[in-house]
Enzyme design. Structure first.
Site, short mmCIF file in Angstrom:
data_model
loop_
_atom_site.label_atom_id
_atom_site.label_comp_id
_atom_site.label_asym_id
_atom_site.label_seq_id
_atom_site.Cartn_x
_atom_site.Cartn_y
_atom_site.Cartn_z
N HIS A 1 0.65 -1.21 -0.16
CA HIS A 1 -0.50 -0.45 0.07
C HIS A 1 0.77 0.79 0.14
O HIS A 1 0.90 2.28 -0.75
CB HIS A 1 -1.23 0.31 1.30
CG HIS A 1 -1.37 0.88 1.38
ND1 HIS A 1 -2.02 2.31 2.70
CD2 HIS A 1 -2.52 1.60 0.99
CE1 HIS A 1 -2.89 2.99 2.87
NE2 HIS A 1 -2.88 2.87 0.84
N HIS B 1 -1.69 1.02 7.99
CA HIS B 1 -2.68 1.22 7.84
C HIS B 1 -3.80 -0.69 8.27
O HIS B 1 -4.95 -0.45 7.55
CB HIS B 1 -3.66 1.92 6.38
CG HIS B 1 -2.84 3.05 6.02
ND1 HIS B 1 -1.36 2.87 5.33
CD2 HIS B 1 -2.60 4.71 6.64
CE1 HIS B 1 -1.09 4.04 5.48
NE2 HIS B 1 -1.49 5.16 6.19
#
Ligand code: FES
Length: 173
Positions: A103, A122
């Site tokens: 990511h 995250h």
């Protein structure tokens, strides 16, 4: 006859004589698709074959830190204890993954209780028993997995990666 009329008349005669048909045929011939002579290039990389460890270095369900395809690409080897996708070795249970989250590049930590790699950034989660499949989170691709080969001495070689590593335009620099 005016000059303009003469030109129209000449054009009409040229058309009726077949000149236009020939010209149209020639034009069509130039735009017809032709078979290419050159074969297309394959978008493949030449990965190094790097020895990462020996089977004897691995303990069941404990991560061994490695790097592949270069020292700036951290990763992990795992012996999962059952045959899994991409698993190498006599039990098809040895896998390797990058530990950089696809990511935004945070480091991943291994959770031995559910055999996942987890991101503190995250909170994306990747299943080590299922080819690094993302099972939760923001990442838009699965975790890049190493292609492994194990020789007769038990040395473990990485020889490819199945997804693009985070932050790279090419896995091999
Ligand atoms: Fe891992 Fe965002 S960096 S989920």
């Amino acid at each position: 006859m005016k000059r303009c009329d003469r030109q129209v008349d000449i054009g009409r005669r040229w058309f009726l004589s077949g000149g236009a048909v020939a010209a149209a045929g020639a034009a069509a011939a130039t735009v017809m698709p032709q078979k290419a002579d050159a074969s297309p290039q394959l978008a493949r990389l030449r990965y190094p074959s790097n020895r990462l460890a020996n089977v004897a270095d691995l303990k069941p369900n404990e991560p061994l830190q490695v790097a592949y395809p270069d020292k700036d690409a951290p990763g992990v080897l795992l012996k999962l204890g059952k045959a899994v996708p991409g698993g190498a070795g006599p039990d098809s249970d040895i896998v390797g993954f990058t530990t950089t989250c696809p990511h935004k590049g945070f480091p991943l930590a291994y959770n031995s209780s559910d055999k996942t790699l987890n991101c503190s950034g995250h909170y994306s989660r990747f299943d080590a028993e299922n080819g690094g499949q993302e099972i939760w989170g923001h990442a838009t691709q699965n975790l890049p997995q190493y292609q492994l080969r194990i020789d007769a001495k038990g040395d473990i070689y990485a020889e490819g990666v199945d997804e693009l590593l985070y932050g790279r335009l090419s896995n091999v620099l």
